[in-house]
Design an enzyme around this catalytic site. Structure first.
Site, short mmCIF file in Angstrom:
data_model
loop_
_atom_site.label_atom_id
_atom_site.label_comp_id
_atom_site.label_asym_id
_atom_site.label_seq_id
_atom_site.Cartn_x
_atom_site.Cartn_y
_atom_site.Cartn_z
N LYS A 170 0.84 -1.42 -0.11
CA LYS A 170 -0.11 -0.20 0.15
C LYS A 170 0.92 1.19 0.03
O LYS A 170 1.65 1.28 0.79
CB LYS A 170 -0.97 0.06 1.15
CG LYS A 170 -1.82 1.40 1.42
CD LYS A 170 -2.88 1.18 2.50
CE LYS A 170 -3.47 2.56 2.56
NZ LYS A 170 -4.59 2.19 3.55
N LYS A 180 -2.24 -1.60 -4.02
CA LYS A 180 -3.01 -0.39 -4.04
C LYS A 180 -2.13 1.11 -4.15
O LYS A 180 -1.12 1.05 -3.30
CB LYS A 180 -3.55 -0.44 -2.53
CG LYS A 180 -4.61 0.70 -2.08
CD LYS A 180 -5.25 0.39 -0.82
CE LYS A 180 -6.06 1.86 -0.40
NZ LYS A 180 -6.24 1.92 1.01
#
Ligand code: PBG
Length: 325
Positions: free
Chosen positions: A196, A249
């Site tokens: 992330k 992400k």
């Protein structure tokens, strides 16, 4: 001209193109992020995400029934709680009667087969808008992991199928896995937000949950977008610690990471096409600059082509409707 290879032969008509198609999108590929807010009968559009709503739980349950009827198999849950419930410990996050815990129960009661994956991170509950506990301007790792374990257990008790830690603290997958095992939740999975990045593409999400950091940024825990080797390391560590699914992400600008991970690991790779990606596409569509239906299907197919086994996307409902036509 005599050409032995004419690549256009395989593109000559739709039947041929269908026969050689490598990637086919289906509703089985999608998870939908769902924003839940307090109250009754509330349906509020998020200004920076046209077509996406914060709903109170009663309205959310209705919506989830519809999602299931469209073929959507999973929802990622995020809650917006009032400021009075926020502090620096995040203790509302493991309140057995909290909005998230009630939501998990209500959704599982209404649609038992849909896979419910609550978000695990302290930011919606933090007075600082950070994913962890703050001391002297620092985000504490180990203390935060203890809080995340309590949060995860409360989600499992409420009936969650998968725990989805999005906080990027070190060692949280191991701690959550051990706690789940020790407390009789060996069937509850972990989808770790493994790679992330500290991304500006999360802006509209933070509007949706009113969870923007009050000071500084998230760069001491989320990754530097200049790096890709670090993403591999994060994912491998999370798999060793017990993650069943690893997520990358944001999505579209990070497909190189998805592709590398897909080659390297043997667990499913999930991709989160995040709020800013949604907002960019919708803004262009609203201006008449992009074709809504075509751009949705193209962007999602490309994410799958890169190696995503499942995609968390705000387009899930619209895409499902398009694919069902
Ligand atoms: C918070 C969280 C964020 C997103 C998912 N979980 C925001 C952040 O890290 O600041 C972003 C999702 C999106 O932009 O759609 N732990």
């Amino acid at each position: 001209m005599i050409l032995y290879n004419r690549n256009r032969r395989l593109r000559a008509n739709q039947s041929l193109r269908d026969l050689v198609k490598e990637t086919v999108l289906t509703t089985n590929d999608f998870m939908l992020p769902v924003f839940i807010t307090e109250g009754q009968g509330v349906v509020e559009e998020i200004p920076s995400m046209p077509g996406i709503y914060r709903r109170s739980l009663d309205q959310t349950v209705k919506e989830v029934k519809e999602l299931w009827s469209l073929g959507i198999k999973a929802v990622n849950l995020y809650v917006k709680v009032s400021d009075t419930l926020k502090d620096n410990t995040g203790k509302e996050a493991w309140n057995k009667e909290g909005l998230m815990q009630q939501s998990i129960k209500a959704i599982k009661d209404a649609v038992p087969e849909i896979v419910v994956m609550p978000d695990v991170a302290l930011d919606p509950y933090s007075i600082h808008g950070h994913d962890g506990i703050v001391e002297d301007g620092k985000i504490l790792n180990d203390e935060t992991v203890e809080a995340l374990v309590k949060m995860s257990l409360s989600h499992a008790e409420a009936g969650a199928d998968f725990i989805a830690p999005s906080d990027m603290m070190d060692g949280r997958v191991l701690a959550i896995r051990e706690a789940l095992e020790q407390n009789g939740f060996s069937d509850v999975g972990i989808m770790s937000y493994a790679a992330k990045y500290a991304s500006s593409f999360y802006g509209p999400f933070r509007d949706a949950l009113d969870s923007a950091p009050g000071f500084g940024d998230k760069k001491t825990y989320q990754m530097d977008y200049a790096n890709s080797r670090e993403a591999i390391n994060e994912a491998l560590r999370d798999i060793e610690e017990g993650a069943d699914i690893v997520m990358v992400k944001p999505g579209l600008p990070y497909l190189d990471i998805v592709s590398r991970l897909h080659e390297l690991v043997d667990v499913p790779v999930a991709v989160y096409q995040v709020s800013g990606e949604y907002a960019m596409i919708k803004a262009a569509v609203q201006n008449g600059w992009l074709d809504n239906d075509k751009i949705i299907l193209e962007s999602l197919t490309c994410i799958k082509r890169a190696g995503a086994s499942l995609i968390s996307t705000y387009f899930a409902k619209e895409a499902a409707i398009l694919l069902n036509q």
